[in-house]
Design a protein around this motif. Structure first.
Motif, PDB file in Angstrom:
ATOM      1  N   THR A  13       3.656  24.126 -16.230  1.00  0.00           N
ATOM      2  CA  THR A  13       4.946  24.041 -15.622  1.00  0.00           C
ATOM      3  C   THR A  13       4.925  23.174 -14.153  1.00  0.00           C
ATOM      4  O   THR A  13       3.894  22.947 -13.871  1.00  0.00           O
ATOM      5  CB  THR A  13       5.700  25.592 -15.189  1.00  0.00           C
ATOM      6  N   GLU A  14       5.957  23.101 -13.764  1.00  0.00           N
ATOM      7  CA  GLU A  14       6.005  22.280 -12.495  1.00  0.00           C
ATOM      8  C   GLU A  14       6.297  23.189 -11.352  1.00  0.00           C
ATOM      9  O   GLU A  14       7.064  24.275 -11.600  1.00  0.00           O
ATOM     10  CB  GLU A  14       6.957  21.161 -12.510  1.00  0.00           C
ATOM     11  N   LYS A  15       5.794  22.934 -10.277  1.00  0.00           N
ATOM     12  CA  LYS A  15       6.265  23.830  -9.163  1.00  0.00           C
ATOM     13  C   LYS A  15       7.613  23.966  -8.785  1.00  0.00           C
ATOM     14  O   LYS A  15       8.477  23.187  -9.133  1.00  0.00           O
ATOM     15  CB  LYS A  15       5.661  23.048  -7.755  1.00  0.00           C
ATOM     16  N   LYS A  17       9.543  25.774 -10.883  1.00  0.00           N
ATOM     17  CA  LYS A  17      10.413  26.037 -12.033  1.00  0.00           C
ATOM     18  C   LYS A  17      10.115  27.602 -12.380  1.00  0.00           C
ATOM     19  O   LYS A  17       9.168  28.310 -11.654  1.00  0.00           O
ATOM     20  CB  LYS A  17       9.684  25.406 -13.264  1.00  0.00           C
ATOM     21  N   ARG A  84       1.943  26.700  -6.907  1.00  0.00           N
ATOM     22  CA  ARG A  84       0.309  26.019  -7.475  1.00  0.00           C
ATOM     23  C   ARG A  84      -0.566  27.454  -7.654  1.00  0.00           C
ATOM     24  O   ARG A  84      -1.452  27.557  -8.523  1.00  0.00           O
ATOM     25  CB  ARG A  84       0.011  25.230  -6.829  1.00  0.00           C
ATOM     26  N   SER A  87      -1.049  29.850 -10.582  1.00  0.00           N
ATOM     27  CA  SER A  87      -1.898  29.377 -11.765  1.00  0.00           C
ATOM     28  C   SER A  87      -3.104  30.373 -11.944  1.00  0.00           C
ATOM     29  O   SER A  87      -4.184  30.583 -11.019  1.00  0.00           O
ATOM     30  CB  SER A  87      -2.554  28.009 -11.456  1.00  0.00           C
ATOM     31  N   VAL A 114       0.396  25.464 -12.919  1.00  0.00           N
ATOM     32  CA  VAL A 114       1.303  25.171 -12.030  1.00  0.00           C
ATOM     33  C   VAL A 114       1.135  24.025 -11.474  1.00  0.00           C
ATOM     34  O   VAL A 114       0.256  23.798 -10.607  1.00  0.00           O
ATOM     35  CB  VAL A 114       2.024  26.252 -11.100  1.00  0.00           C
ATOM     36  N   LEU A 115       1.752  22.712 -11.756  1.00  0.00           N
ATOM     37  CA  LEU A 115       1.305  21.447 -11.302  1.00  0.00           C
ATOM     38  C   LEU A 115       2.210  21.176 -10.037  1.00  0.00           C
ATOM     39  O   LEU A 115       3.270  21.743  -9.815  1.00  0.00           O
ATOM     40  CB  LEU A 115       1.725  20.332 -12.452  1.00  0.00           C
TER      41      LEU A 115
END
Lengths: 115, 110
Positions: A13-15, A17, A84, A87, A114-115
């Motif tokens: 997922t993205e930071k 979210k 992040r 993660s 988490v990207l």
């Protein structure tokens, strides 16, 4: 019989979210636990359910983390506004009663990135 | 909380006996000692639990001296598939929440 299952097995997922992680415990187990495991470390306790109620949530790192177990079986760990640093591998375990030092049965975990 | 200390890593060869010792100097009277095994990409798996003296099952033996300040997990005749991380846990004076340390990473070589 079936063991503890967790879905998804991997989640990217993205930071910022929101994510939900699901745990299906062994049928009939009243106790359910969530842990978080970072690379090279042992599992770190997050929250413990006895039936439908959270008996101990002292391990949740902050209010972005929340977990539910509405019917005393399946549990969902919810993480808002992911960072992040979230993660990790999220492990779920169940045990028959939840008594002291009772053997816990772990699922394979959900790997969250988490990207 | 009873704290545990165990080696970070160990190496062995197939067919050898492996002994992993865990120190728990402030173990409480009613605490049990439990060992879990964790393979890569899997959750921990219960191996053995004991209170005193010796416990043996089909997987391992657990030796606990009279003072209970340490315990030794013994794996007979290890194989490559025994390569894993082994965690020693001690009950936390009535707590139902096991406390995992970093564990011992055992690597079995051919």
């Amino acid at each position: 019989g079936a063991g503890v299952s967790q879905t998804p097995s991997n989640k990217v997922t993205e930071k910022g979210k929101y994510v939900e992680l699901r745990c299906d415990p062994i049928s009939g187990h009243t106790a359910l636990y969530w842990y978080r495991q970072s690379l090279g470390q042992g599992p770190e306790f997050l929250i413990y359910f006895q039936g439908t109620g959270a008996a101990d949530d002292s391990g949740l790192p902050n209010d972005r983390f929340f977990a539910v177990r509405p019917e005393g079986s399946v549990s969902t760990l919810k993480i808002q506004r992911t960072e992040r640093g979230d993660s990790a591998v999220y492990l779920c375990a169940s045990s028959p009663v939840g008594g002291e030092q009772e053997t816990q049965y772990f699922g394979p975990g959900t790997r969250l990135l988490v990207l | 909380l009873a704290k545990t200390t165990q080696p970070i890593s160990m190496d062995s060869y197939e067919g050898q006996e492996v002994n992993i010792t865990c120190s728990h100097n402030n173990i409480a009277t009613n605490d049990y000692i439990t060992w879990y095994q964790q393979f890569p990409s899997q959750g921990p798996r219960f191996i053995i639990q004991g209170y005193k003296t010796k416990v043996t099952n089909e997987v391992a033996s657990l030796f606990i001296p009279a003072d209970r300040k340490s315990s030794t997990l013994s794996l007979p005749r290890v194989s490559l598939s025994d390569t894993a991380v082994y965690y020693c846990l001690v009950g936390s004076g009535g707590s139902y929440i096991p406390t995992f340390g970093r564990g011992t990473s055992l690597i079995v070589h051919p």
